[in-house]
Design an enzyme around this catalytic site. Structure first.
Site, short mmCIF file in Angstrom:
data_model
loop_
_atom_site.label_atom_id
_atom_site.label_comp_id
_atom_site.label_asym_id
_atom_site.label_seq_id
_atom_site.Cartn_x
_atom_site.Cartn_y
_atom_site.Cartn_z
N HIS B 137 93.81 117.06 -60.58
CA HIS B 137 94.16 115.85 -61.32
C HIS B 137 93.43 115.88 -62.65
O HIS B 137 92.39 116.51 -62.77
CB HIS B 137 93.77 114.60 -60.53
CG HIS B 137 92.33 114.59 -60.12
ND1 HIS B 137 91.93 114.99 -58.87
CD2 HIS B 137 91.21 114.28 -60.79
CE1 HIS B 137 90.62 114.90 -58.78
NE2 HIS B 137 90.15 114.48 -59.95
N PRO B 138 93.96 115.19 -63.66
CA PRO B 138 93.22 115.09 -64.92
C PRO B 138 92.04 114.15 -64.78
O PRO B 138 92.06 113.24 -63.94
CB PRO B 138 94.26 114.54 -65.90
CG PRO B 138 95.26 113.85 -65.05
CD PRO B 138 95.27 114.54 -63.73
#
Lengths: 270, 232, 579
Positions: B137-138
């Site tokens: 995930h960012p």
């Protein structure tokens, strides 16, 4: 919070009888008495939509006298194991006109039901119940305990509130309830309520049921918010009842009936 | 003219019922009370609420918010994203690149940016949480994307070396894209809770179809939700 | 029955669908008609009673008449309508500020009869306060019968008062201004428009029934600049007289109460004794009897031909008569006596001016009489606008407006040094019952404890282990935890998160510490009947931020300043907005 019972104590033999009945009522229903020792011969009660003036027949009493009244009242209350809580007046409309709060669950009518003033007499039977959110106890002349409840049910759907009041009080006291009706016999669905009903007596105009009312019963009667003229000059069920039965009465006005109806509906739903 | 229960109106105005009742009695609010029902003109009340800086929203009963597919739930997020099977890939970067390209509604211009952010996150601490599972995930959500959270699931053809904490190669990846940090944490906690369950793990080992996976996770989430509602 | 049902239905449709402002206008006209009628009735009643007694004025025992009138009026108030004394305006202000303008039905007529007995028999009082009370009560009860809400009812109370004043003085603007300035204490367009309309209706009605007469017709004066300047000096005299009047009333009232309690006098005997004194003063100065408008008319016309000393004596006599009438419990208003005394004060000032500066060409003494009326009224009522508009309207001359404004303004300010509150508010301020709209006390009054109480506190039991408590902590949103006795459910104390914080991470203590050991025992608690103002005072005094609400030894919730601020702001916004 426990239900609260508002009582105006007047230091007369009749006032003492009234307080004794209040004490009995409070003990039966687990209510906490709040006693007001009057300072002036009249006070105001501001309800949501109307202000009611209560006129007492006692004299405005000085401080010493009030202390004596208070001592006597707390003595009577303590005699039956109830805490004496005395109402303090915080606000006054004029210096001689105290405002008494109205958030109680019951109130004892401080004025005898017998009429003495042309206009302002039927306080406990008309003026208070018409606007009060609480039921009004009309003490009998002589204090006497009661062993059952009798509710007078008008027999139409609008007046079921009286029945609800009677049932709720029967449940709280654990006493048997007799239902007197001049209309159709009511249907009680809730089992927890139904258990308390002892007899259902139906009557009509020709067939009075006054003699069927047990001698030691607290009478629970509905009071409509009808106008002064109508109550004064026409015969009503309330007047008929008061002239026939001398015992202690509870008048349940429309506002109080509504709150009992809410309890009743909640009970029926669940 | 709108007719609404007193309690519902009070909830719509975010007020205690007593207060609303009193305001109606005092005439401070353009509402009339008829038998425990509030009668009002909706636009008049809305204008009044705006003037007094009060929220006003009549909540229609939406069953959806209670169920699995609530807008921010795990099931809904999975539903929105794809489930990709048998990816052939060289390495971690290639795998992530393929996943990024499968993100629905992602403008092509942002694909590179997203990949960059994912790798940046991986370079800090690997998102391989162990037992062959990774949750890339960012670090912070992208600007204005996505509008609703989504999860892309990928099963590579062969487990990929991912630099996970326990050193195991990764056989399943969940790419988490959330609207904001709060939604991200919510999804992450839900997902990790599900993944701890052995039955879910067993199912993942079989590389299931989207429908099967969705059914399993939705059931898990529902049970979890119920448990939280029943909490004292 | 069907008919009533139909009417009810139509009425509720009207209530819900009609524009509220238009609706209020309609109601204002209805109230205006009734208020105007009440004023006309009072006017006729006073004339009737005066006519009844006029045959006996020449008898030797005529000085007993005021005593009889006052005693009869108070007996009527105490025994027949059972309302008690007082002139009524503070009661209206109290009802408006605290109870949404709820006034007893009996007030609609009681004071009309009582005050007509007092005034008609020669008591030194005015019909205005009684008519304000009646008008206000009419408005209030019309609002109540029609089932209007509090805000609308307050407007109707104002409408009734404005129409009554407008009708009795033939002065609609004064009625309007008096209502806004003295009774309601706020200027809002939503109030102003219906009240204007009611004042117009009431005045028009009385004009229709009485003819359009200006009570104190004045001639053209020809006022010059030095007259305007001199009027500032008049303010000094009127302020002194106003302070004297207010204090005299209070002293007299105190004295009468003292004597009454000493000698066990009933209220009507008390009023009768006061009336007896008034009658005796009346033997020597018949001008002090009654409302005294005839004397005012003479003074304005400049026909009052007596010297400086006599004017001073007669001023004092009028003041004494007024204090004897009202201070001893008579029923009536202060308005009319103030006007009379004001005229006398103006006359006195004019005489002094002429004596000191005989060379200056002063304006007619009638003009100063008029200015004096305004000055005294402004001082006694602390309402300069009412004074300006009333005098301006009842004399029908625009010419005097400049000195009028000067006198009213100065008199109000000067009077404030001696008596900071008007005669109407004095009593309320002394009892701390004056709540004007939009003030802190008014906002707090409306907030009930049940509304601002936080009910999501999780109660814990006194013998709960710390471990269980920490488990419970995860789901709580509050920092306070009431501690209850497991068996009786009684509230025994409070635990704050800060008390637990030091032990939170100490696993050793988890199973050894009970909540009872952590809690505070002697916490200040609040009862649901307490008033928020008092609670906040206690919090400020003790430096608390929140307090538990406990009734019958049971915990009900928490009151905290943070939540209170939230509700307070909402309440303030809603109360002060003009919508």
């Amino acid at each position: 919070m426990n239900p609260r019972f508002f009582h105006v104590y007047q230091d007369t033999p009749a006032g003492r009888e009234a307080l004794l009945q209040t004490v009995f009522f409070c003990r039966m229903l687990g209510a906490a008495p709040v006693v007001y020792i009057p300072e002036t011969p009249r006070f105001l009660m501001y309800f949501e939509n109307r202000v009611v003036q209560v006129d007492l027949d006692c004299d405005p009493s000085d401080l010493k006298k009030r202390a004596r009244w208070q001592a006597r009242a707390s003595e009577i209350l303590a005699g039956s194991g109830l805490d004496a809580h005395f109402l303090q007046i915080h606000h006054r409309t004029t210096p001689e006109l105290p405002d008494v709060p109205v958030d109680f669950d019951y109130m004892s009518c401080p004025v005898p039901a017998s009429a003495r003033h042309f206009v302002y007499s039927d306080l406990g039977m008309r003026r208070l119940p018409a606007v009060a959110p609480f039921s009004v106890l009309i003490p009998a002349l002589v204090a006497r305990g009661w062993k059952s409840l009798a509710v007078f049910y008008g027999g139409d759907e609008k007046k079921e509130g009286v029945l609800a009041a009677g049932l709720a009080m029967a449940r709280n006291t654990g006493l048997p309830l007799d239902v007197f009706t001049r209309g159709p016999v009511p249907v009680i669905r809730s089992a927890s309520f139904k258990a308390h009903v002892r007899h259902v007596v139906a009557g009509n105009k020709g067939n009075d049921f006054w003699m069927d009312v047990p001698p030691e019963a607290l009478m629970i009667v509905g009071a409509s918010g009808k106008g002064w003229f109508r109550e004064r000059f026409f015969s009503t069920f309330k007047k008929e009842l008061r002239s026939s039965l001398p015992g202690t009465c509870v008048f349940v006005g429309p506002q109080a009936q509504e709150s009992y109806m809410r309890i009743w509906e909640r009970e029926t739903d669940s | 003219m709108k007719r609404l229960r007193l309690q519902e109106t009070a909830a719509g105005l975010d007020l205690p019922v007593h207060t609303l009742e009193r305001w109606i009695r005092q005439g401070r609010i353009p509402v009339v009370l008829v038998d425990n029902f509030c009668v009002f003109r909706e636009e008049a009340l809305a204008r009044w609420a705006r003037q007094h800086h009060m929220p006003f929203r009549i909540r229609e009963k939406d069953a959806a918010s209670q169920g699995v597919f609530c807008s921010e739930g795990l099931g809904a997020a999975l539903q929105r994203g794809a489930v990709m099977h048998l990816l052939d890939c060289k390495d971690r970067e290639d795998l992530l690149w393929q996943m990024v390209r499968a993100v629905p509604f992602l403008p092509p211009a942002m694909e590179g940016l997203l990949l960059e952010k994912l790798l940046e996150r991986e370079s800090m601490v690997s998102t391989g949480v162990g037992r062959g599972i990774a949750l890339p995930h960012p670090r912070v959500p992208l600007d204005n994307f996505p509008e609703k959270s989504c999860i892309i699931t990928a099963f590579p053809h062969e487990p990929v070396a991912y630099g996970a904490m326990d050193g195991q190669p990764v056989f399943v990846l969940f790419l988490l894209l959330a609207r904001d940090v709060k939604a991200h944490l919510h999804l992450l906690s839900r997902l990790s809770h599900c993944l701890q369950d052995e039955r879910v793990y067993a199912l993942l080992m079989e590389k299931p179809e989207k429908s099967a996976l969705l059914e399993m996770l939705a059931a898990k989430e529902k049970a979890l939700g119920e448990k939280q509602v029943n909490r004292p | 029955m069907n008919m009533t049902a139909w009417m009810k239905k139509g009425w509720s449709w009207l209530r819900t669908h009609m524009d509220p402002r238009l609706f209020m206008m309609l109601m204002a006209i209805v109230v205006g008609i009734f208020g105007g009628l009440a004023a006309v009735l009072l006017h006729h009643m006073i004339e009737m009673v005066a006519g009844l007694f006029s045959g006996y004025r020449q008898r030797a025992w005529s000085f007993l008449l005021p005593a009889m009138g006052a005693a009869a009026a108070v007996y009527f108030m105490e025994k027949i309508v059972r309302e008690g004394g007082g002139h009524g305006v503070p009661e209206v202000i109290y009802a408006v500020s605290r109870h949404g303008g709820l006034i007893r039905l009996r007030s609609t007529f009681s004071r009309i009869f009582a005050s007509s007995m007092t005034i008609g028999s020669g008591g030194s009082a005015g019909p205005e306060a009684p008519v304000v009370m009646s008008g206000a009560a009419i408005g209030s009860n019309i609002g109540r019968i029609l089932g209007l809400n509090e805000r609308q009812r307050v407007v109707l109370v104002g409408c009734g008062a404005a129409s009554a004043i407008g009708s009795i003085f033939n002065a609609p603007v004064a009625g309007m201004v008096f209502t806004m300035e003295v009774l309601l204490g706020q200027w809002r367009s939503s109030h102003l428009l219906p009240i204007t309309l009611a004042a117009v209706t009431g005045t028009q009605l009385s004009r229709r029934l009485h003819g359009n007469q200006i009570p104190f017709e004045s001639a053209i004066f020809g006022i010059q600049m030095h007259d305007t300047l001199a009027s500032a000096g008049l303010a000094l005299i009127t302020a002194v007289v106003a302070i004297g009047l207010i204090r005299g009333m209070r002293r007299m009232h105190g004295l009468s109460l003292f004597l009454a309690s000493r000698c066990h006098l009933s209220p009507w005997t008390r009023a009768g004794i006061g009336g007896l004194f008034v009658g005796m003063i009346g033997i020597f100065f018949p001008v002090v009897l009654g409302e005294g408008y005839y004397a005012v008319r003479e003074m304005i016309a400049g026909e009052f031909s007596s010297g400086i000393i006599f004017v001073l004596v007669i001023l004092l006599a009028k003041m004494l008569a007024t204090t004897f009438t009202l201070g001893w419990g008579g029923i009536g208003g202060i308005f009319a006596p103030s006007l009379v005394m004001g005229a006398m004060a103006g006359l006195l000032y004019h005489r002094i001016l002429v004596f000191l500066f005989p060379a200056v060409g002063w304006v007619n003494e009638g003009c100063f009489a008029l200015l004096g009326m305004a000055g005294l009224l402004a001082g006694v009522l602390q309402a300069p606008l009412t004074a300006i508009f009333l005098i301006f309207e009842i004399t029908g001359g625009y010419e005097v407006v400049l000195p009028l404004m000067v006198v009213s303004a100065f008199s109000t300010i000067l009077c404030r040094y001696g008596e900071p509150h008007s005669i109407y508010l004095k009593d309320l301020v002394a009892r701390d019952e004056l709540l004007r709209p939009g003030t802190d006390g008014r906002v707090l009054l409306d907030l009930r404890i049940s509304e601002v109480m936080e009910k999501d506190c999780i109660p814990v039991q006194r013998n709960m282990l710390l471990r269980n408590f920490i488990h419970l902590l995860k789901n709580s949103r509050r920092n306070y935890f009431p501690v209850e006795d497991a068996a009786t459910g009684r509230f025994v104390g409070m635990v704050h998160l800060d008390d637990v914080r030091p032990y939170l991470l100490d696993q050793m203590l988890y199973d050894t510490v009970l909540m009872e050991q952590l809690m505070h025992r002697n916490v200040m608690v609040v009862h649901p009947d307490d008033e928020l103002g008092d609670i906040l005072e206690t919090m400020d005094r003790l430096g608390l931020f929140s307090m538990p609400v406990v009734a019958d030894h049971r915990f009900m919730g928490m009151i905290s300043k943070a939540t209170l601020l939230d509700h307070y702001r909402k309440e303030l916004r809603v109360q002060t907005s003009d919508e």
